[in-house]
Design a protein around this motif. Structure first.
Motif: not given
Length: 297
Positions: A228-242
């Motif tokens: 009924n709700k599906g499953f949770i997911w996420s994907a992306g990019i992480k960048k530590r700012l210099p």
């Protein structure tokens, strides 16, 4: 007479020199101190830029990170995501605040602004294993309470970093009481005994310097919730700012804000249920937080 004038002139010059010398020396000391401070800050930033672990320690959206930050560090994160079909409306903003009063003990708070009254969550976690201190994995339990539906939760998360700060794999288990508004199926049925359990997996891969890609998924144990709700997911990019204490995260997925319900099922808002969302996180870590007021005032 000439001798007295010469003597008076020499005494005056000596007094003037004694008066001026401390001021000159003070200015020179100030310049030296500034140069020393600037040099120390440059060395600190250089060291921090070579530290590739911050993104791993921050973790991903839907799995609680098993890492706690350094003692006396204040960690602040602002998160905001948007429903793709209604951008820029129907968003889910939230503020996250964490503080580590003693080593390995961290207090977390989340203030969600998605609806009125405001949703607030508080959590407490203690890191019992730390791979950076020689343990085979990092392992941490976290207990928490959320005002929306009066939900109580327990998270147990573990991660392992491979290939010297290149790849992280993580596993998380979640148990929480259920809010019927979020966890009921289409027939209004709530999970057995009002308890929801779930398991999550995540990974973070450092692809270049401070650039990371990540993904995570959370599956409830209840098949009705998945259907009924599906499953949770996420994907992306992480960048530590210099040369800064900031980390920027850009992502897509179907999770809401990082509260107990938001990272367990994709509740949507009724109008846009279980739809793709895009968003960002922006965080800052403030070391020696207890001395921060002194620096300001």
């Amino acid at each position: 007479m000439v001798y007295q004038k010469l003597k008076f002139s020499l005494i005056s010059l000596s007094l003037l020199g004694l008066t001026a010398f401390p001021a000159i020396a003070h200015e020179e000391n100030d310049e030296e101190n500034k140069e020393t401070i600037n040099k120390q800050e440059e060395e600190h930033h250089h060291t921090e830029d070579k530290d590739f672990t911050r993104a791993f320690k921050e973790g991903t959206l839907n799995i609680i990170s098993p890492f706690t930050f350094k003692k006396d560090m204040m960690y602040i994160l602002y998160s905001h995501n948007f429903f793709q079909g209604s951008f820029p409306r129907s968003s889910n903003p939230a503020f996250h605040f964490s503080y580590t009063p003693i080593s390995h003990l961290q207090v977390d708070t989340i203030l969600s602004l998605r609806e009125s009254p405001l949703e607030w969550e508080i959590g407490l976690k203690y890191q019992i294993m730390d791979e950076f201190e020689g343990a085979p994995i990092s392992l941490t339990p976290r207990i928490s309470y959320n005002t929306r539906g009066n939900i109580f939760g327990l998270d147990i998360s573990a991660t392992k970093i491979f290939m010297k700060d290149i790849l992280q794999l993580g596993l998380g288990y979640r148990l929480l009481s259920s809010d019927p508004k979020d966890f009921s199926d289409t027939a209004g049925k709530v999970p057995l005994n009002g308890i929801v359990q779930g398991i999550g997996l995540n990974t973070i891969l450092r692809v270049y310097k401070q650039w990371h890609i990540f993904g995570d998924v959370v599956l409830p144990f209840d098949s009705n919730l998945i259907s009924n709700k599906g499953f949770i997911w996420s994907a992306g990019i992480k960048k530590r700012l210099p040369s800064t204490p900031h980390i920027l995260t850009l992502y897509a997925g179907n999770s809401n804000e990082s509260t107990l319900s938001g990272r367990t099922v994709s509740t949507g808002n009724g109008k846009y249920p279980d739809m793709l969302k895009v968003g960002f996180n922006f965080s800052i870590g403030i070391g020696n937080a207890s001395k921060f007021p002194e620096k300001l005032f």
